[in-house]
Design a protein around this motif. Structure first.
Motif, PDB file in Angstrom:
ATOM      1  N   LEU A   1     -16.734 -18.717 -17.053  1.00 31.97           N
ATOM      2  CA  LEU A   1     -17.736 -19.553 -16.409  1.00 31.97           C
ATOM      3  C   LEU A   1     -17.789 -19.123 -14.948  1.00 31.97           C
ATOM      4  N   SER A   2     -18.903 -18.537 -14.549  1.00 34.39           N
ATOM      5  CA  SER A   2     -19.003 -17.927 -13.223  1.00 34.39           C
ATOM      6  C   SER A   2     -20.112 -18.573 -12.407  1.00 34.39           C
ATOM      7  N   GLY A   3     -19.781 -18.982 -11.183  1.00 31.50           N
ATOM      8  CA  GLY A   3     -20.796 -19.573 -10.323  1.00 31.50           C
ATOM      9  C   GLY A   3     -20.201 -20.167  -9.071  1.00 31.50           C
ATOM     10  N   PRO A   4     -21.032 -20.698  -8.189  1.00 29.45           N
ATOM     11  CA  PRO A   4     -20.578 -21.214  -6.889  1.00 29.45           C
ATOM     12  C   PRO A   4     -19.603 -22.376  -7.019  1.00 29.45           C
ATOM     13  N   GLN A   5     -18.916 -22.645  -5.928  1.00 32.84           N
ATOM     14  CA  GLN A   5     -18.022 -23.794  -5.862  1.00 32.84           C
ATOM     15  C   GLN A   5     -18.816 -25.075  -6.078  1.00 32.84           C
ATOM     16  N   SER A   6     -18.206 -26.042  -6.748  1.00 29.09           N
ATOM     17  CA  SER A   6     -18.811 -27.359  -7.001  1.00 29.09           C
ATOM     18  C   SER A   6     -20.084 -27.284  -7.834  1.00 29.09           C
ATOM     19  N   SER A   7     -20.137 -26.298  -8.731  1.00 24.51           N
ATOM     20  CA  SER A   7     -21.319 -26.183  -9.593  1.00 24.51           C
ATOM     21  C   SER A   7     -21.079 -26.724 -10.998  1.00 24.51           C
ATOM     22  N   GLY A   8     -19.878 -27.266 -11.261  1.00 21.25           N
ATOM     23  CA  GLY A   8     -19.601 -27.915 -12.538  1.00 21.25           C
ATOM     24  C   GLY A   8     -18.835 -27.074 -13.535  1.00 21.25           C
ATOM     25  N   LYS A   9     -18.213 -25.990 -13.089  1.00 18.68           N
ATOM     26  CA  LYS A   9     -17.528 -25.084 -14.025  1.00 18.68           C
ATOM     27  C   LYS A   9     -16.340 -25.761 -14.707  1.00 18.68           C
ATOM     28  N   LEU A  10     -15.516 -26.476 -13.938  1.00 19.82           N
ATOM     29  CA  LEU A  10     -14.362 -27.127 -14.550  1.00 19.82           C
ATOM     30  C   LEU A  10     -14.798 -28.277 -15.446  1.00 19.82           C
ATOM     31  N   THR A  11     -15.812 -29.015 -15.022  1.00 22.82           N
ATOM     32  CA  THR A  11     -16.372 -30.071 -15.875  1.00 22.82           C
ATOM     33  C   THR A  11     -16.792 -29.481 -17.214  1.00 22.82           C
ATOM     34  N   CYS A  12     -17.445 -28.337 -17.165  1.00 24.23           N
ATOM     35  CA  CYS A  12     -17.906 -27.670 -18.386  1.00 24.23           C
ATOM     36  C   CYS A  12     -16.730 -27.219 -19.245  1.00 24.23           C
ATOM     37  N   ALA A  13     -15.713 -26.635 -18.623  1.00 22.79           N
ATOM     38  CA  ALA A  13     -14.548 -26.141 -19.365  1.00 22.79           C
ATOM     39  C   ALA A  13     -13.839 -27.273 -20.096  1.00 22.79           C
ATOM     40  N   LEU A  14     -13.642 -28.383 -19.405  1.00 16.26           N
ATOM     41  CA  LEU A  14     -12.956 -29.526 -20.014  1.00 16.26           C
ATOM     42  C   LEU A  14     -13.800 -30.168 -21.107  1.00 16.26           C
ATOM     43  N   GLU A  15     -15.112 -30.187 -20.890  1.00 19.02           N
ATOM     44  CA  GLU A  15     -16.004 -30.741 -21.911  1.00 19.02           C
ATOM     45  C   GLU A  15     -16.034 -29.842 -23.144  1.00 19.02           C
ATOM     46  N   LEU A  16     -16.014 -28.543 -22.928  1.00 14.35           N
ATOM     47  CA  LEU A  16     -15.978 -27.604 -24.052  1.00 14.35           C
ATOM     48  C   LEU A  16     -14.700 -27.800 -24.864  1.00 14.35           C
ATOM     49  N   ALA A  17     -13.596 -27.999 -24.173  1.00  8.76           N
ATOM     50  CA  ALA A  17     -12.324 -28.238 -24.865  1.00  8.76           C
ATOM     51  C   ALA A  17     -12.406 -29.504 -25.716  1.00  8.76           C
ATOM     52  N   ARG A  18     -13.061 -30.539 -25.190  1.00  7.01           N
ATOM     53  CA  ARG A  18     -13.210 -31.783 -25.958  1.00  7.01           C
ATOM     54  C   ARG A  18     -14.076 -31.566 -27.186  1.00  7.01           C
ATOM     55  N   VAL A  19     -15.198 -30.888 -27.013  1.00  6.36           N
ATOM     56  CA  VAL A  19     -16.121 -30.641 -28.122  1.00  6.36           C
ATOM     57  C   VAL A  19     -15.430 -29.855 -29.238  1.00  6.36           C
ATOM     58  N   LEU A  20     -14.649 -28.854 -28.863  1.00 14.55           N
ATOM     59  CA  LEU A  20     -13.976 -28.018 -29.865  1.00 14.55           C
ATOM     60  C   LEU A  20     -12.917 -28.787 -30.644  1.00 14.55           C
ATOM     61  N   SER A  21     -12.408 -29.859 -30.057  1.00 19.69           N
ATOM     62  CA  SER A  21     -11.359 -30.631 -30.742  1.00 19.69           C
ATOM     63  C   SER A  21     -11.916 -31.842 -31.482  1.00 19.69           C
ATOM     64  N   CYS A  22     -13.213 -32.106 -31.330  1.00 20.18           N
ATOM     65  CA  CYS A  22     -13.832 -33.295 -31.931  1.00 20.18           C
ATOM     66  C   CYS A  22     -13.694 -33.277 -33.449  1.00 20.18           C
ATOM     67  N   THR A  23     -13.320 -34.436 -34.013  1.00 22.50           N
ATOM     68  CA  THR A  23     -13.122 -34.534 -35.463  1.00 22.50           C
ATOM     69  C   THR A  23     -14.223 -35.333 -36.158  1.00 22.50           C
TER      70      THR A  23
END
Length: 411
Positions: free
Chosen positions: A29-51
């Motif tokens: 995930l590449s982009g400027p500071q404070s553009s939501g990259k970590l939010t996206c990474a953590l959300e992706l982790a949640r989606v992948l674990s959803c049952t």
């Protein structure tokens, strides 16, 4: 999916790849500071674990499956977060949001609680025993982590939000431990042992779905860490996903880039950032002139403007060959806690050296002097962030180093 990631096309691309089952095991995930990259990474982790069994509901933020409930609190066991990050300002901003919502019983109080818990755990997750096992620092940082986790349990979303007085007490205790944890143990470059231990962890079988390793600011890894990560990416475990983030894609090793799929993030417009501040922190975006990073900096005990003014005073002492009280400078900057203020101060020194006065005096040797000054400032930062030297001692050495560089150039 990705309902909390605003104004980034990467959300749609990732959603499409997940639904089409074309998501690669290694992404950047590449982009400027404070553009939501970590939010996206953590959300992706949640989606992948959803049952959730229904495809049309799977991964939605309101999903109430056991995995999603844990992941919303960042309390899942299948995610490891690593890499350097300044967490204190987000914690301070989230604290204001939570206390304000609690005091006024605002309708967004449940969301404010999640915001707060997640802001704290973005720090705590970097100190997982999985990564720090065997490190002599573990015994020193563990009591801080335990204290934070103990207090966070009092904010468990399954129970009513504590009364205002108790809420204030909880947040104060957490902030004290969190700031000490970050200022004392947060690294500026990911230790290679963490990569090795994370590699072992990703290869261990799990009954709870895919494991996700998130490495933030991957461009700041040293060469040994990059090579260790490359080995994992060349032969990735079957049930693991690797998510790297960076604000400088060009600084990531080309061989790593060749093994990840990049999802690009853009700089949000000022109005878009203003909306993010208002929707996430429920605060007046004018505090930061509509800029997320500037908004977060309003929570510093000393304003960036005053910090840089003090840095200019520091450098003027060198320019005018005057002795100054370094201890008074550190005191004026509240001991540089949180450590973000120390970065701002050092940046202020580099900006001060570019004044017209210095340009005239350096007489054509600006580039050489500037490089030496940058090296001295970088060493000063490392002395504090890596070697845990006190700011007073580090700045005293920096003062001597910069004075020596200036003297050698003038004579």
């Amino acid at each position: 999916m990705f309902e909390n990631l605003l104004y980034q096309d990467a959300a749609s691309l990732l959603t499409l790849d997940i639904k089409n089952k074309t998501l690669p095991s290694s992404i950047l995930l590449s982009g400027p500071q404070s553009s939501g990259k970590l939010t996206c990474a953590l959300e992706l982790a949640r989606v992948l674990s959803c049952t959730e069994p229904l495809p049309e509901k799977k991964g939605n933020w309101l999903c109430n499956c056991p995995s999603c409930r844990k992941q919303k609190e960042l309390a899942g066991t299948n995610v490891i977060l690593a890499g350097p990050r300044d967490c204190s300002l987000e914690i301070l901003a989230a604290t204001r949001t939570l206390l304000d919502a609690g005091a006024n019983n605002y309708s967004y109080l449940p969301a404010a609680r999640y915001l707060y818990i997640r802001s704290v755990r973005k720090l705590v997750l970097r100190f997982s025993p999985v990564l720090w096992e065997g490190d002599d620092k573990l015994s020193k940082l563990s009591p801080l982590v335990e204290e934070i986790n103990e207090q966070l349990e009092r904010l468990n979303p399954e129970f009513p939000v504590p009364a205002n007085e108790e809420l204030d007490e909880i947040t104060k205790k957490i902030l004290q431990s969190a700031q000490k944890l970050e200022s004392t143990f947060m690294y500026d470059s990911l230790p290679i042992d963490h990569i090795r231990k994370a590699s072992f962890w990703t290869r261990m079988k799990s009954n709870d779905g895919k494991k996700v390793l998130i490495i933030e600011n991957a461009d700041k890894m040293n060469e040994s860490c990059r090579n260790a990560l490359l080995k994992i990416l060349e032969e990735p475990p079957e049930d693991a996903v690797f998510i790297l983030t960076t604000a400088s894609r060009g600084a990531v090793m080309p061989t790593i880039l060749s093994r990840v799929r990049t999802y690009s993030f853009v700089e949000r417009t000022q109005n878009q950032q203003r909306e993010v501040i208002e929707r996430v922190f429920h605060d007046n975006a004018d505090k930061g002139n509509g800029q997320i990073q500037e908004y977060l900096q309003t929570f510093l005990p000393v304003s960036p403007k005053n910090i840089k003014s003090t840095a200019e005073f520091f450098y003027n002492g060198i320019r005018e060959n005057k002795l100054i009280q370094i201890s008074e400078i550190v005191k004026k900057c509240e001991d540089f806690e949180p450590r973000t203020m120390f970065k701002i101060f050092l940046q202020g020194i580099l900006e001060a050296q570019k004044s017209p006065v210095d340009k005239d005096e350096n007489s054509g040797r600006n580039a050489e002097v500037e490089i030496k000054n940058i090296q001295a400032v970088r060493q000063c930062f490392n002395n504090v962030s890596v070697y845990n030297q006190k700011p007073v001692a580090a700045l005293e050495k920096l003062y001597r180093d910069l004075a020596g560089i200036r003297k050698a150039n003038l004579f």
